[in-house]
Write an enzyme that holds these catalytic residues in place. Structure first.
Site, PDB file in Angstrom:
ATOM      1  N   LYS A  76     -91.263  32.949 -24.933  1.00  0.00           N
ATOM      2  CA  LYS A  76     -90.575  33.650 -26.020  1.00  0.00           C
ATOM      3  C   LYS A  76     -90.793  33.015 -27.385  1.00  0.00           C
ATOM      4  CE  LYS A  76     -87.101  36.267 -23.533  1.00  0.00           C
ATOM      5  NZ  LYS A  76     -85.695  36.414 -23.122  1.00  0.00           N
ATOM      6  N   ARG A 135     -86.209  32.879 -15.048  1.00  0.00           N
ATOM      7  CA  ARG A 135     -87.115  34.041 -15.102  1.00  0.00           C
ATOM      8  C   ARG A 135     -88.370  33.661 -15.879  1.00  0.00           C
ATOM      9  NH1 ARG A 135     -88.096  38.167 -18.680  1.00  0.00           N
ATOM     10  NH2 ARG A 135     -88.477  40.233 -17.793  1.00  0.00           N
TER      11      ARG A 135
END
Ligand code: 8Y7
Length: 280
Positions: free
Chosen positions: A228, A262
């Site tokens: 991210k 995740r």
């Protein structure tokens, strides 16, 4: 070490997952527009091969999503999203002994994914969508409630909080309460602060440092920060060059109390978590 894993089992359709040890969830995007692997896995065979690889690399859950939630992404219709994910869920369910998580906010997709073999619902909208609470309850599956401020198209435009940890916690408590009222058992609820969803780097860091505060709610925590922007902001690396940052963050998330991580890069993350477990 702060990781007092909640003694906990999730019932994911016919499969049971123990959360006594950390779980790696592998990401399988079947969208043509995902920011890091968009378009690679939209067809069934490559999707199955990728799922097989993540499974043999040690993922116990595979998260399948048919609608990109990256900032600025377009919406897709129920029918389009189902066309993308349902055949792939059916195929993976028939071929692999792995829990399938359906990444969706749509009630209709939750229902159909459960019929196709999904064992868990991962909703970045925390079941706020039309009919989503009822549909999720009716499936009997485990649910992950994620915090998001705003909506994907605009959420990164100057997000503001007075107390990010308290506000995220209040939101997740509220949604968990609605789940309980709807008849979803507490043992089937997972919470997630939603890294990057309506948050600046400073907000993400504050939340990351206070996972213990969220843990006081009594639900297992899922952390998703693989590749991210927050990793790019810290390391000054583009999305294809965030592996080391992602692995480091995953190990720290486990040490900070997360039960499910995740990630895109399963093999590397599994090793990192093994080391963190052995040495903590
Ligand atoms: C998360 C997520 C995404 C996350 C949960 C990406 C679907 C963006 N991020 N689900 N989904 N938590 N639970 O970069 O952080 O993978 S999509």
């Amino acid at each position: 070490m702060t990781n007092k894993a909640i003694r906990h089992k999730l019932q994911c359709a016919e499969k049971e997952i123990s959360l006594d040890s950390p779980i790696v969830m592998g990401i399988l995007n079947v969208t043509p527009d995902s920011f890091s692997d968009g378009g690679l896995f939209t067809h069934i065979d490559p999707a199955l091969r990728q799922a097989e690889k993540m499974h043999s690399d040690g993922a116990l859950i595979i998260d399948i999503g048919g609608e990109s939630t990256r900032p600025g992404a377009d919406c897709v219709s129920d029918a389009e999203e189902m066309d993308r994910v349902i055949p792939i869920i059916e195929k993976i369910h028939s071929e692999l002994d792995i829990v399938i998580s359906i990444d969706t906010s749509k009630a209709s997709v939750m229902t159909e994914a459960a019929k196709a073999g999904a064992g868990m619902i991962n909703d970045v909208n925390a079941l706020r969508g039309t009919d989503a609470l009822r549909a999720a309850q009716a499936t009997g599956l485990a649910v992950c409630l994620m915090h998001m401020k705003g909506e994907p198209r605009t959420m990164q435009a100057n997000p503001k909080y007075t107390d990010v940890v308290a506000q995220v916690k209040d939101f997740l408590s509220q949604q968990a309460k609605l789940c309980l009222l709807q008849g979803i058992p507490a043992e089937q609820i997972i919470i997630d602060p939603g890294f990057g969803f309506g948050k600046t780097l400073a907000h993400n860091i504050t939340l990351f440092k206070h996972l213990d505060e969220l843990k006081k709610m009594g639900f297992p925590i899922l952390v998703g920060a693989s590749r991210k922007t927050m990793i790019g902001q810290i390391t000054d690396k583009d999305v294809d060059d965030r592996l080391a940052g992602s692995i480091t963050l995953a190990a720290l998330a486990y040490l900070g109390g997360a039960s499910i991580i995740r990630v895109h890069d399963v093999a590397e993350t599994v090793d990192a978590i093994k080391i963190a477990m052995a040495l903590s």
